[in-house]
Write a protein that holds these residues in place. Structure first.
Motif, mmCIF file in Angstrom:
data_model
loop_
_atom_site.group_PDB
_atom_site.id
_atom_site.type_symbol
_atom_site.label_atom_id
_atom_site.label_comp_id
_atom_site.label_asym_id
_atom_site.label_seq_id
_atom_site.Cartn_x
_atom_site.Cartn_y
_atom_site.Cartn_z
ATOM 1 N N GLU A 98 0.802 -1.229 0.000
ATOM 2 C CA GLU A 98 0.000 0.000 0.000
ATOM 3 C C GLU A 98 0.833 1.276 0.000
ATOM 4 O OE1 GLU A 98 -3.412 0.102 -0.214
ATOM 5 O OE2 GLU A 98 -3.219 -2.065 -0.537
ATOM 6 N N GLU A 100 3.540 2.522 -1.965
ATOM 7 C CA GLU A 100 3.779 3.258 -3.214
ATOM 8 C C GLU A 100 2.521 3.921 -3.772
ATOM 9 O OE1 GLU A 100 5.861 2.860 -7.615
ATOM 10 O OE2 GLU A 100 6.007 1.186 -6.210
ATOM 11 N N PRO A 101 1.364 3.248 -3.790
ATOM 12 C CA PRO A 101 0.171 3.943 -4.307
ATOM 13 C C PRO A 101 -0.189 5.203 -3.507
ATOM 14 C CG PRO A 101 -0.225 1.587 -4.213
ATOM 15 C CD PRO A 101 1.090 1.834 -3.526
ATOM 16 N N PHE A 102 0.082 5.216 -2.207
ATOM 17 C CA PHE A 102 -0.252 6.381 -1.392
ATOM 18 C C PHE A 102 0.817 7.462 -1.478
ATOM 19 C CE2 PHE A 102 -0.648 8.899 2.481
ATOM 20 C CZ PHE A 102 -2.013 9.143 2.510
ATOM 21 N N GLY A 104 3.559 7.581 -3.688
ATOM 22 C CA GLY A 104 3.973 7.932 -5.039
ATOM 23 C C GLY A 104 5.376 7.486 -5.395
#
Length: 129
Positions: A98, A100-102, A104
């Motif tokens: 979770e 990298e998606p949050f 960036g």
């Protein structure tokens, strides 16, 4: 509750919900908030924390204020009779996926640190998932 976060603390007084803007859900005032009232995107003050191993509250604050922690993910663990023996591995896998998606960028190339909140044996027996 398993939450990718960045803080742990105990409050001197009873737990409370974080104060939020009704329209946006964003925290509007600093408070020692009950861990079960936290939401993804909530900002935390980690500087006031010691080496606590069990927590009921966390210091929250508006994200527009200087802060050094933020809840970036949350999941509910599968119900079972006892706390999973691979809880740390589950937390590391979930929080890692979770990140990298949050944020960036991959965790490995960031300067940020990750910690997680998870049930204890005692809280698991009370339904904490």
């Amino acid at each position: 509750m398993l939450a990718g976060a960045a803080a742990l603390s105990l409050a001197a007084c009873g737990p409370q919900d974080a104060q939020r803007d009704e329209a946006t859900g964003e925290i509007t005032a600093s408070a020692e908030a009950d861990v079960f009232s936290l939401q993804v995107g909530d900002c935390l003050d980690m500087s006031a924390l010691a080496e606590q191993t069990e927590v009921e509250t966390l210091p929250t604050l508006p994200c527009s204020d200087p802060h050094d922690g933020e809840v970036y993910a949350e999941t509910t663990l599968a119900d079972a009779d006892k706390l999973p023996s691979d809880l740390v591995a589950q937390a590391e896998e979930f929080c890692g996926a979770e990140f990298e998606p949050f944020v960036g960028m991959p965790y490995e190339t960031s300067t940020l640190e990750v910690t997680y909140l998870h049930p204890t044996d005692a809280s698991w027996g009370q339904g904490d998932r």
